[in-house]
Scaffold this motif. Structure first.
Motif, PDB file in Angstrom:
ATOM      1  N   THR A 271       0.863  -1.182   0.000  1.00 43.62           N
ATOM      2  CA  THR A 271       0.000   0.000   0.000  1.00 43.62           C
ATOM      3  C   THR A 271       0.900   1.233   0.000  1.00 43.62           C
ATOM      4  O   THR A 271       2.072   1.155   0.377  1.00 43.62           O
ATOM      5  N   PRO A 272       0.396   2.379  -0.419  1.00 38.29           N
ATOM      6  CA  PRO A 272       1.211   3.600  -0.321  1.00 38.29           C
ATOM      7  C   PRO A 272       1.553   3.904   1.133  1.00 38.29           C
ATOM      8  O   PRO A 272       0.678   4.000   1.986  1.00 38.29           O
ATOM      9  N   VAL A 273       2.846   4.013   1.405  1.00 39.20           N
ATOM     10  CA  VAL A 273       3.317   4.213   2.771  1.00 39.20           C
ATOM     11  C   VAL A 273       4.176   5.470   2.816  1.00 39.20           C
ATOM     12  O   VAL A 273       5.027   5.677   1.949  1.00 39.20           O
ATOM     13  N   GLU A 274       3.942   6.307   3.838  1.00 39.99           N
ATOM     14  CA  GLU A 274       4.780   7.481   4.072  1.00 39.99           C
ATOM     15  C   GLU A 274       5.936   7.050   4.973  1.00 39.99           C
ATOM     16  O   GLU A 274       5.770   6.887   6.188  1.00 39.99           O
ATOM     17  N   LEU A 275       7.096   6.835   4.363  1.00 38.47           N
ATOM     18  CA  LEU A 275       8.226   6.296   5.119  1.00 38.47           C
ATOM     19  C   LEU A 275       8.699   7.242   6.218  1.00 38.47           C
ATOM     20  O   LEU A 275       9.214   6.794   7.243  1.00 38.47           O
ATOM     21  N   ASN A 276       8.575   8.540   6.003  1.00 36.97           N
ATOM     22  CA  ASN A 276       8.984   9.479   7.052  1.00 36.97           C
ATOM     23  C   ASN A 276       8.191   9.238   8.332  1.00 36.97           C
ATOM     24  O   ASN A 276       8.750   9.241   9.439  1.00 36.97           O
ATOM     25  N   GLN A 277       6.900   9.032   8.188  1.00 30.07           N
ATOM     26  CA  GLN A 277       6.074   8.766   9.368  1.00 30.07           C
ATOM     27  C   GLN A 277       6.449   7.428   9.995  1.00 30.07           C
ATOM     28  O   GLN A 277       6.529   7.304  11.225  1.00 30.07           O
ATOM     29  N   THR A 278       6.695   6.423   9.142  1.00 26.68           N
ATOM     30  CA  THR A 278       7.063   5.108   9.658  1.00 26.68           C
ATOM     31  C   THR A 278       8.359   5.169  10.455  1.00 26.68           C
ATOM     32  O   THR A 278       8.448   4.657  11.574  1.00 26.68           O
ATOM     33  N   VAL A 279       9.374   5.837   9.880  1.00 27.49           N
ATOM     34  CA  VAL A 279      10.674   5.919  10.540  1.00 27.49           C
ATOM     35  C   VAL A 279      10.572   6.717  11.842  1.00 27.49           C
ATOM     36  O   VAL A 279      11.094   6.313  12.885  1.00 27.49           O
ATOM     37  N   ALA A 280       9.880   7.862  11.789  1.00 24.35           N
ATOM     38  CA  ALA A 280       9.781   8.705  12.978  1.00 24.35           C
ATOM     39  C   ALA A 280       9.032   7.998  14.108  1.00 24.35           C
ATOM     40  O   ALA A 280       9.396   8.110  15.286  1.00 24.35           O
ATOM     41  N   SER A 281       8.005   7.247  13.756  1.00 24.05           N
ATOM     42  CA  SER A 281       7.219   6.565  14.794  1.00 24.05           C
ATOM     43  C   SER A 281       7.972   5.394  15.418  1.00 24.05           C
ATOM     44  O   SER A 281       7.598   4.912  16.484  1.00 24.05           O
ATOM     45  N   MET A 282       9.053   4.926  14.766  1.00 22.14           N
ATOM     46  CA  MET A 282       9.820   3.791  15.284  1.00 22.14           C
ATOM     47  C   MET A 282      10.958   4.231  16.194  1.00 22.14           C
ATOM     48  O   MET A 282      11.705   3.375  16.688  1.00 22.14           O
ATOM     49  N   ARG A 283      11.124   5.501  16.433  1.00 16.96           N
ATOM     50  CA  ARG A 283      12.300   5.971  17.183  1.00 16.96           C
ATOM     51  C   ARG A 283      12.402   5.320  18.565  1.00 16.96           C
ATOM     52  O   ARG A 283      13.470   4.843  18.958  1.00 16.96           O
ATOM     53  N   ASP A 284      11.317   5.321  19.293  1.00 17.49           N
ATOM     54  CA  ASP A 284      11.355   4.744  20.643  1.00 17.49           C
ATOM     55  C   ASP A 284      11.674   3.251  20.587  1.00 17.49           C
ATOM     56  O   ASP A 284      12.472   2.744  21.380  1.00 17.49           O
ATOM     57  N   LEU A 285      11.044   2.548  19.629  1.00 20.00           N
ATOM     58  CA  LEU A 285      11.293   1.118  19.486  1.00 20.00           C
ATOM     59  C   LEU A 285      12.752   0.857  19.141  1.00 20.00           C
ATOM     60  O   LEU A 285      13.392  -0.044  19.719  1.00 20.00           O
ATOM     61  N   LEU A 286      13.303   1.641  18.233  1.00 17.89           N
ATOM     62  CA  LEU A 286      14.698   1.448  17.832  1.00 17.89           C
ATOM     63  C   LEU A 286      15.637   1.747  18.992  1.00 17.89           C
ATOM     64  O   LEU A 286      16.613   1.010  19.224  1.00 17.89           O
ATOM     65  N   GLN A 287      15.377   2.817  19.730  1.00 14.78           N
ATOM     66  CA  GLN A 287      16.261   3.180  20.836  1.00 14.78           C
ATOM     67  C   GLN A 287      16.269   2.104  21.906  1.00 14.78           C
ATOM     68  O   GLN A 287      17.319   1.759  22.452  1.00 14.78           O
ATOM     69  N   SER A 288      15.093   1.560  22.202  1.00 14.07           N
ATOM     70  CA  SER A 288      15.034   0.499  23.217  1.00 14.07           C
ATOM     71  C   SER A 288      15.675  -0.793  22.712  1.00 14.07           C
ATOM     72  O   SER A 288      16.208  -1.574  23.509  1.00 14.07           O
ATOM     73  N   SER A 289      15.677  -1.002  21.392  1.00 17.14           N
ATOM     74  CA  SER A 289      16.235  -2.243  20.829  1.00 17.14           C
ATOM     75  C   SER A 289      17.749  -2.199  20.748  1.00 17.14           C
ATOM     76  O   SER A 289      18.407  -3.230  20.935  1.00 17.14           O
ATOM     77  N   ILE A 290      18.311  -1.040  20.485  1.00 24.77           N
ATOM     78  CA  ILE A 290      19.762  -0.962  20.282  1.00 24.77           C
ATOM     79  C   ILE A 290      20.498  -0.441  21.507  1.00 24.77           C
ATOM     80  O   ILE A 290      21.729  -0.473  21.551  1.00 24.77           O
ATOM     81  N   GLY A 291      19.789   0.065  22.512  1.00 23.71           N
ATOM     82  CA  GLY A 291      20.425   0.493  23.753  1.00 23.71           C
ATOM     83  C   GLY A 291      20.878   1.937  23.739  1.00 23.71           C
ATOM     84  O   GLY A 291      20.911   2.596  22.703  1.00 23.71           O
ATOM     85  N   GLY A 292      21.224   2.420  24.908  1.00 26.87           N
ATOM     86  CA  GLY A 292      21.578   3.831  25.059  1.00 26.87           C
ATOM     87  C   GLY A 292      22.981   4.173  24.598  1.00 26.87           C
ATOM     88  O   GLY A 292      23.318   5.359  24.478  1.00 26.87           O
ATOM     89  N   ALA A 293      23.844   3.178  24.346  1.00 24.51           N
ATOM     90  CA  ALA A 293      25.218   3.477  23.916  1.00 24.51           C
ATOM     91  C   ALA A 293      25.278   3.946  22.475  1.00 24.51           C
ATOM     92  O   ALA A 293      26.293   4.473  22.037  1.00 24.51           O
ATOM     93  N   VAL A 294      24.201   3.751  21.725  1.00 28.66           N
ATOM     94  CA  VAL A 294      24.166   4.133  20.313  1.00 28.66           C
ATOM     95  C   VAL A 294      23.240   5.333  20.147  1.00 28.66           C
ATOM     96  O   VAL A 294      22.085   5.298  20.589  1.00 28.66           O
ATOM     97  N   ARG A 295      23.770   6.385  19.533  1.00 27.87           N
ATOM     98  CA  ARG A 295      22.976   7.585  19.263  1.00 27.87           C
ATOM     99  C   ARG A 295      22.237   7.428  17.935  1.00 27.87           C
ATOM    100  O   ARG A 295      22.810   6.987  16.947  1.00 27.87           O
ATOM    101  N   ILE A 296      20.973   7.806  17.924  1.00 27.61           N
ATOM    102  CA  ILE A 296      20.158   7.701  16.711  1.00 27.61           C
ATOM    103  C   ILE A 296      19.986   9.090  16.098  1.00 27.61           C
ATOM    104  O   ILE A 296      19.607  10.038  16.787  1.00 27.61           O
ATOM    105  N   GLU A 297      20.290   9.188  14.814  1.00 29.24           N
ATOM    106  CA  GLU A 297      20.042  10.421  14.070  1.00 29.24           C
ATOM    107  C   GLU A 297      19.156  10.088  12.873  1.00 29.24           C
ATOM    108  O   GLU A 297      19.284   9.017  12.275  1.00 29.24           O
ATOM    109  N   MET A 298      18.275  11.026  12.536  1.00 30.32           N
ATOM    110  CA  MET A 298      17.365  10.822  11.406  1.00 30.32           C
ATOM    111  C   MET A 298      17.477  11.987  10.441  1.00 30.32           C
ATOM    112  O   MET A 298      17.415  13.141  10.851  1.00 30.32           O
ATOM    113  N   THR A 299      17.661  11.667   9.168  1.00 32.27           N
ATOM    114  CA  THR A 299      17.707  12.674   8.100  1.00 32.27           C
ATOM    115  C   THR A 299      16.598  12.323   7.121  1.00 32.27           C
ATOM    116  O   THR A 299      16.751  11.448   6.260  1.00 32.27           O
TER     117      THR A 299
END
Length: 591
Positions: A271-299
């Motif tokens: 289906t048509p998906v807005e990837l920006n929304q998908t990526v932004a909404s996953m921030r908390d999930l990604l941070q909890s999955s990879i731990g606090g030692a890794v900094r997440i940046e989004m462009t």
């Protein structure tokens, strides 16, 4: 009679061969009329037509010689105004290729030798004019031979120059042909390698597809009987064992799902998906999955196209890539997620790369160890892993590869050992359909949904889960009903579902959409909602620049001395519009 015989034997054929019917043009330097007449009689015996141009002065001789119109020069040695040697010097300058013969009655042997040294062709004394025809014949023959030699030398020089140019041109052609041959060999090797890799992956894909299908059948039997047994057993110990069996079956089902993803036989619902929304909404999930030692940046590109993909599967792909990136950064680092519109024009260099076309690209990059070339050649093969036993199944990138290919895109890996890796997933662009007509705002009667004694509802929007927990705890303990959102997009989606809130507390610095952008969208779609900002910046001029927000609607982090509670209470006491009847837009997601 001797002259006549000479003419028949030598002179006539030679002149006819060299000049044909063309008159022999002779320049005569002679001051004596009698001698001129005698020379004319001798020249008549040549048996060949001739034109005789007689001159007597230095000026006339110089002009005639400069014209270069004569085949032969005959010159007396003693002249009234200048001598024969001077005439010879003039002739060597003006017409160096014309034979020069002295005809003189006073030419001594020493003078004759000197004349020959200076370039005279020959000499004849006036007492022996019978020698003149033979001398003329020889002089003309030598002149022709010399001219032919010069022409031959010139032709040889031109041939050499032409030959050099031809050799250079041929050398360039051979070099170009060699370069093209080398390019074709490299291209053929690349295509053959891509074909071998594609055949290998296809064979493995067919094998894994069959294994997954049979394994799913086995899991169906196992899972079904576990459910049946769960209804029959009553003791706690047996229930715990069944729960462990059920968990193992679920893990097996996830494993088969990854196998089907690699073999491109999973069930997708693009289906048509807005990837920006998908990526932004996953921030908390990604941070909890990879731990606090890794900094997440989004462009995230602002005008990103819609991608035609399965929304659930793309989230799993991003999560898989983020976990792989985390494992490549043993001591922490930076994980960057980027989106962009990409139009490819070059054919793929590897089998996993996409064909030319328009794609929506999502890239996951890390600052880890990178991938060695020998490992890079096999990273998409299922069950291939460099991790320790029990640290990975080797299906993460295989699943990414299968999903991208089945969706109609591809994958590209850019890596440098010791510097990091970037995995770019190219997804097909959704065709732009007709723009939906804006839906008129619908009135939502929040009063009908709320009881008179309901607590005020506050929506807290903050990307930092720890800060959000502190904020919600303070407000909950103060007596408010609190709802949460981890990003600006998540807040907008929550308001679409239920716009009945009394106040929105926005964090200003958030990835994707910052607080100011979210506030602008809320004003456009829900103009009656009250908004406050929470910011860690000391300078609040950016928030106050538009004149929409005053200092009473901005609270500084960290919260001090009850400031948050006081400003929230003041904002609730002075809402934008009296009453709770709000207008909510149901226009759907933004273009």
């Amino acid at each position: 009679m001797a002259i006549e015989q000479l003419k028949d034997a030598e002179t006539e054929p030679g002149l006819a061969e060299g000049y044909g019917s063309e008159p022999l043009r002779i320049l005569l330097l002679e001051d004596s009329d009698l001698d001129t007449e005698l020379l004319g009689g001798v020249l008549d015996d040549l048996g060949h037509p001739y034109d005789l141009d007689r001159v007597m002065t230095q000026a006339d001789f110089t002009r005639a010689a400069a014209a270069r119109a004569h085949h032969l020069i005959l010159a007396d040695y003693v002249l009234p105004t200048f001598d024969g040697l001077s005439a010879l010097a003039i002739a060597r300058v003006q017409c160096p290729g014309t034979p020069f013969v002295f005809v003189s009655g006073t030419l001594g042997e020493d003078v004759a030798v000197e004349a020959l040294k200076r370039g005279a062709t020959d000499y004849v004394t006036k007492q022996r004019l019978d020698r003149l025809p033979r001398t003329i014949m020889r002089a003309l023959s030598e002149a022709r031979a010399r001219a032919e030699r010069e022409r031959a030398l010139q032709d040889l020089r031109e041939l050499n120059e032409t030959l050099e140019a031809r050799v250079e041109a041929r050398t360039r052609e051979l070099a170009a042909a060699n370069t093209e041959l080398h390019r074709q060999i490299v291209e053929r090797e690349r295509v053959e390698e891509a074909l071998r890799q594609a055949q290998r992956l296809e064979a493995v894909g067919q094998l894994t597809s069959g294994v997954a299908h049979d394994f799913n059948n086995l899991l169906t039997v196992i899972s079904g009987n576990i459910e049946f047994l769960g209804r029959a057993v009553a003791d706690e110990r047996s229930k715990n064992r069944l729960a462990m069996m059920r968990g193992a079956a679920d893990r097996g089902a996830r494993l088969t799902a990854q196998l089907l993803a690699f073999s491109r036989r999973q069930r997708l619902e693009p289906t048509p998906v807005e990837l920006n929304q998908t990526v932004a909404s996953m921030r908390d999930l990604l941070q909890s999955s990879i731990g606090g030692a890794v900094r997440i940046e989004m462009t995230l590109q602002g005008d990103l196209w819609s991608a035609l993909v399965d929304a659930t599967q793309i989230e799993l792909v991003i999560l898989n890539l983020a976990i792989n990136a985390r494992d490549a950064m043993a001591v922490g680092g930076c994980l960057t997620i980027e989106t962009a519109n990409v139009t490819l024009t070059q054919p793929p260099a590897r089998v996993e790369e996409p064909s030319p076309g328009a794609y929506v690209m999502v890239a996951v990059s890390d600052t880890g160890t990178g991938i060695p070339p020998d490992v890079l050649a096999r990273v998409f093969e299922p069950f291939f892993t460099t991790k320790a036993v029990d640290k990975g199944s080797g299906l993460g990138l295989a699943q990414v590869y299968g999903f991208a290919k089945q969706s109609g895109g591809g994958v590209r890996i850019d890596t440098r050992v010791g510097e990091g890796t970037s995995v770019r997933v190219y997804l097909p662009r959704a065709e732009a359909g007709p723009r939906a007509e804006p839906v008129a705002p619908q009135a939502v009667d929040c009063a009908a949904r709320r009881e008179s004694d309901d607590r005020p509802v506050i929506l807290v929007v903050d990307d930092d889960s720890a800060v959000r927990e502190v904020t919600t705890t303070i407000l909950s303990e103060t007596g408010y009903a609190v709802r949460e959102a981890g990003s600006g997009l998540a807040a907008l989606q929550a308001l679409e579902l239920d716009p009945c809130v009394d106040l929105i507390l926005l964090d200003f610095a958030m990835p994707g959409m910052n607080g100011a952008e979210v506030e602008g969208e809320i004003r456009r779609r829900w103009p009656h909602l009250a908004v406050m900002f929470a910011t860690g910046y000391a300078d609040t001029t950016v928030l106050m620049r538009g004149g929409e927000v005053g200092t009473d609607r901005i609270v500084q982090k960290p919260f001090r001395g009850g400031e948050l509670e006081r400003k929230v209470a003041a904002a609730l006491a002075d809402p934008p519009v009296q009453g709770l009847r709000l207008v909510a837009s149901r226009a759907g997601r933004r273009d």
